[in-house]
Design an enzyme around this catalytic site. Structure first.
Site: not given
Length: 340
Positions: A147, A177
């Site tokens: 992540h 991200d």
């Protein structure tokens, strides 16, 4: 004018197989530029974003989360079961008419489903396929889960976002991200579309969020090349080593952001602070970055900022135009004339 205003991608057809944040935000940018985006989900739970941060009120009315609705605003929604031959056939039929396909599965999944890059390009030679993953389609980490916190940690960024004591600070902004994934994907897709229009050949855009962030960690890489090591946290030019580029607490426990790197701005700052003599104590005039005088002057400047509220300092600095601004909360930023 916003780059969304002229709808430059009018007529471009995008298939979005991605989930959660990076891919859907990338296709949202394309949709805002005028592209027609068809979001494809599996017939079961669909995009995990439907449940992410979903409120009780949304559950009670059968509505997906605000997270999902914002990321997919203006897209057409469709369900396909890629585990079934009929679903794969339906996707290939859509690909024949598409310009772009975006996916964010674990590397190799599209191939296992029978709809990998080689199969898709055989159906549509002009197709731009963009694969967004944590560590890229190939390499030792290709199959590893991750992540945002992992991506920026590996990239050397998280270590630099730290207090002077060296404790990393967890940002509420998904650098890996959104920058490493979303914006890198948009840039790669747009470049590949230009090439496809020029040559008739599509491209497979391989976006590794970790590699993109690492490649753009520019200032720290300069220090490593020059000195053989990363800058000490809180001691470099842009991380707190000079009083002219610093955060200062105000009387009401808010903050002001000072970016007076240039001498002309710093001298103006010192005038507003009521200490024009400080204008000669600047890194460009020989003040050692992270040195004793820089620390001492920072403490003096901090004491002055502590005498007034954020609103008072904002009113004083706005007409001075010397790179000093309030640190706004998100609700304040959303109401600010800059974004309203």
């Amino acid at each position: 004018m916003s780059f969304y205003d002229d709808r430059a991608l009018e007529g471009v057809k995008v298939l979005d197989l991605s989930r959660l944040l990076p891919g859907p935000f990338a296709t949202l940018h394309l949709r805002r530029m005028g592209a027609d985006v068809l979001k494809i989900e599996d017939p079961g739970a669909g995009d995990y974003a439907r449940e992410f941060l979903r409120s009780e009120a949304e559950v009670s009315v059968g509505e997906p989360s605000l997270f999902f609705r914002l990321l997919n605003e203006g897209k057409r929604l469709h369900r396909i079961d890629l585990a079934q031959p009929s679903g794969r056939a339906e996707l290939l039929a859509l690909v024949k008419e598409a310009d772009v396909l975006v996916e964010g599965f674990r590397p190799g999944v599209m191939d296992k489903l029978g709809v990998g890059w080689e199969r898709l390009r055989a159906v549509q030679p002009r197709l731009v396929m963009c694969s967004i993953s944590g560590y890229g389609q190939r390499g030792v980490f290709a199959q590893r889960a991750g992540h945002d916190i992992n991506y920026v940690g590996y990239a050397g960024v998280l270590e630099q976002m730290a207090t002077r004591q060296g404790r990393p600070v967890l940002p509420n902004f998904q650098i890996g991200d959104l920058f490493g994934g979303t914006m890198a994907a948009v840039a790669g897709i747009l470049a590949a579309l230009v090439a496809a229009q020029r040559t008739g050949e599509g491209r497979h855009v391989d976006v590794s969020m970790t590699h993109v962030v690492h490649e753009h960690h520019f200032m720290a890489s300069i220090a490593v090349r020059r000195e053989g090591r990363s800058p000490a946290p809180g001691a470099d030019l842009l991380t707190g080593g000079v009083p002219c580029y610093q955060l200062y607490r105000t009387r009401d426990d808010r903050w002001m952001a000072m970016g007076a790197l240039e001498l002309k701005f710093w001298r103006k700052v010192c005038e507003v602070l009521g200490h024009p003599e400080w204008g000669e104590r600047h890194w460009s005039l020989g003040q050692q970055v992270g040195g004793e005088d820089a620390r001492a002057l920072e403490a003096e400047v901090a004491a002055v900022f502590a005498r007034r509220t954020q609103a008072e300092w904002t009113a004083l600095f706005e007409p001075a135009d010397c790179c000093v601004s309030p640190v706004l909360r998100m609700d304040e930023a959303m109401r600010h004339p800059l974004f309203a």
